[in-house]
Scaffold this motif. Structure first.
Motif, PDB file in Angstrom:
ATOM      1  N   LEU A  50      -5.629   1.068 -10.045  1.00 23.15           N
ATOM      2  CA  LEU A  50      -5.111   2.373  -9.630  1.00 23.15           C
ATOM      3  C   LEU A  50      -4.055   2.922 -10.590  1.00 23.15           C
ATOM      4  CD1 LEU A  50      -4.886   1.657  -5.821  1.00 23.15           C
ATOM      5  CD2 LEU A  50      -6.496   3.200  -6.944  1.00 23.15           C
ATOM      6  N   LEU A  90      -8.490   4.076  -3.611  1.00 24.50           N
ATOM      7  CA  LEU A  90      -7.668   3.058  -2.955  1.00 24.50           C
ATOM      8  C   LEU A  90      -8.348   2.570  -1.674  1.00 24.50           C
ATOM      9  CD1 LEU A  90      -5.097   1.445  -2.315  1.00 24.50           C
ATOM     10  CD2 LEU A  90      -4.091   3.551  -1.396  1.00 24.50           C
ATOM     11  N   ILE A 138      -5.918  -4.727  -7.742  1.00 19.44           N
ATOM     12  CA  ILE A 138      -6.079  -3.364  -7.230  1.00 19.44           C
ATOM     13  C   ILE A 138      -5.035  -2.439  -7.837  1.00 19.44           C
ATOM     14  CG2 ILE A 138      -5.901  -1.937  -5.154  1.00 19.44           C
ATOM     15  CD1 ILE A 138      -7.149  -4.215  -3.583  1.00 19.44           C
ATOM     16  N   THR A 139      -3.802  -2.905  -7.932  1.00 18.25           N
ATOM     17  CA  THR A 139      -2.750  -2.104  -8.553  1.00 18.25           C
ATOM     18  C   THR A 139      -3.079  -1.813 -10.009  1.00 18.25           C
ATOM     19  OG1 THR A 139      -1.102  -3.144  -7.095  1.00 18.25           O
ATOM     20  CG2 THR A 139      -0.268  -1.982  -9.036  1.00 18.25           C
ATOM     21  N   TRP A 178      -7.937   9.608  -6.018  1.00 19.99           N
ATOM     22  CA  TRP A 178      -7.170   8.374  -6.205  1.00 19.99           C
ATOM     23  C   TRP A 178      -6.989   7.676  -4.863  1.00 19.99           C
ATOM     24  CZ3 TRP A 178      -2.724   6.009  -4.608  1.00 19.99           C
ATOM     25  CH2 TRP A 178      -2.162   5.035  -5.428  1.00 19.99           C
ATOM     26  N   ILE A 193       0.832  -1.199   0.000  1.00 16.90           N
ATOM     27  CA  ILE A 193       0.000   0.000   0.000  1.00 16.90           C
ATOM     28  C   ILE A 193       0.873   1.259   0.000  1.00 16.90           C
ATOM     29  CG2 ILE A 193      -1.672   1.349   1.330  1.00 16.90           C
ATOM     30  CD1 ILE A 193      -2.810  -1.328   2.338  1.00 16.90           C
TER      31      ILE A 193
END
Length: 376
Positions: free
Chosen positions: A149, A127, A145-146, A123, A9
């Motif tokens: 984003l 997240l 998830i990456t 953003w 993260i």
């Protein structure tokens, strides 16, 4: 010792902040993200002209128009309309300018300098939202998830300081939180006032109710109520500027402009070995992979699946203005990318998930490269 999840993260946040920091200029702050250009400089509103800011040559982008709307969100200054390229089209997307105006306390200096950072804030909110619905405990979850984003759609929204990331956040919010009540209605209203394509998020309200949910008619009534702010603002816009409803070339005949963009980018790559042509082909192919996955792995009871499918239908109707630079389509279709990646995570028994993930997201490498090599 920090856990692998914490390091992941922190690494994502640091990477995004580093990319944004590359656009900082002493005396101009982060205004390079807003893409003011020399072509429209003579038409700038006086409040902007009085504030030092980065001016790009030869051309800029749409963020410059929304920033100037933030200086006059009630459209009372006659200079505002003159400063916009397509006044009624830009002014319909009024929520982001209003947010910048409120965060800047109505002070032009702070509005101009805070506006380009709104996407950074959202953003981070995206997240947090993704981590709420997907813990990020496995390699697949973290990769998905990456991929969202750092997708081209998300990064281009930050790089160009436009409205797509905020609109996408509000569009998927009811679906991800399972909120088809008042909160979901408010999110839909926010999505529609951020970008008119946000209206497609109404798809998350339609489904047979499960035990404990509101009846279908109540959820559809709430969805209809969410359209009232959009209608009221457009009525005000019509009264203030006597403007007409226009899509400014954003829509067209189904498949026509997407096919033309695919062919032209393929020719560019084959005849010129153009990296841009390869990026265009990869982008369209990746979006088609995402669409194919959603349509071949149907989950109509899932509100996020319905939102993703709604935006996949939008993809075939996008016009020449959008497909002229395929990265623009990624911004329009960011909810599709979100739905695709999260559906992969939610189907643990689905074979070939890593292959789908790679095929659907590989084009985003060009988005990261564009951010790194951008010359302001």
């Amino acid at each position: 010792m920090p856990t692998a999840r914490t390091v992941w993260i922190a690494g994502m946040i640091a990477a995004l902040l580093l990319l944004v920091a590359l656009r900082y200029e002493p005396g101009h702050g982060f205004t390079a993200l807003t893409q003011f250009d020399v072509v429209f400089q003579p038409r700038q509103v006086p409040a902007l002209a009085a504030i030092p800011h980065h001016v790009r040559s030869p051309s800029g982008f749409d963020g410059q128009f929304y920033c100037q709307l933030a200086l006059d969100p009630l459209l009372r200054d006659p200079h505002t309309r003159e400063a916009l390229d397509v006044p009624s089209f830009r002014a319909r997307r009024i929520l982001v300018p209003w947010l910048a105006y409120l965060l800047g306390a109505g002070q032009p200096y702070w509005i101009v300098h805070l506006y380009p950072l709104l996407n950074v804030g959202f953003w981070l909110l995206l997240l947090a939202l993704l981590l709420r619905v997907v813990p990020g405990a496995t390699g697949l979850e973290r990769t998905a998830i990456t991929a969202i984003l750092f997708s081209t759609g998300a990064l281009e929204s930050v790089r160009l300081a436009v409205t797509d990331l905020l609109a996408s956040y509000f569009a998927v919010l009811p679906a991800l939180l399972g909120a088809a009540g008042i909160g979901g209605s408010a999110a839909l209203a926010a999505a529609s006032l951020t970008r008119e394509t946000g209206l497609l998020a109404v798809a998350s309200f339609y489904a047979a109710p499960s035990p404990g949910q509101r009846p279908l008619w109540q959820r559809l009534a709430l969805a209809g109520a969410a359209l009232v702010p959009f209608a009221l603002w457009n009525g005000y816009l019509l009264w203030r500027w006597d403007s007409s409803f226009t899509t400014s070339g954003s829509l067209g005949l189904p498949f026509v402009h997407m096919a033309a963009a695919l062919w032209s980018n393929l020719l560019r790559f084959l005849t010129e070995l153009s990296p841009g042509g390869l990026g265009g082909v990869a982008t369209i192919a990746g979006l088609l992979v995402q669409t194919t996955y959603l349509w071949t792995h149907r989950r109509p009871a899932d509100p996020l699946w319905r939102v993703g499918v709604a935006f996949s239908v939008l993809m075939v109707f996008l016009g020449a203005f959008v497909w002229a630079i395929p990265n623009g389509a990624c911004r329009f279709l960011l909810p599709l990318t979100i739905a695709f990646n999260l559906q992969l995570v939610r189907t643990p028994q689905q074979p070939h998930r890593w292959a789908w993930l790679a095929a659907g997201n590989a084009y985003s490498l060009f988005g990261v490269l564009k951010f790194l090599t951008y010359a302001s």
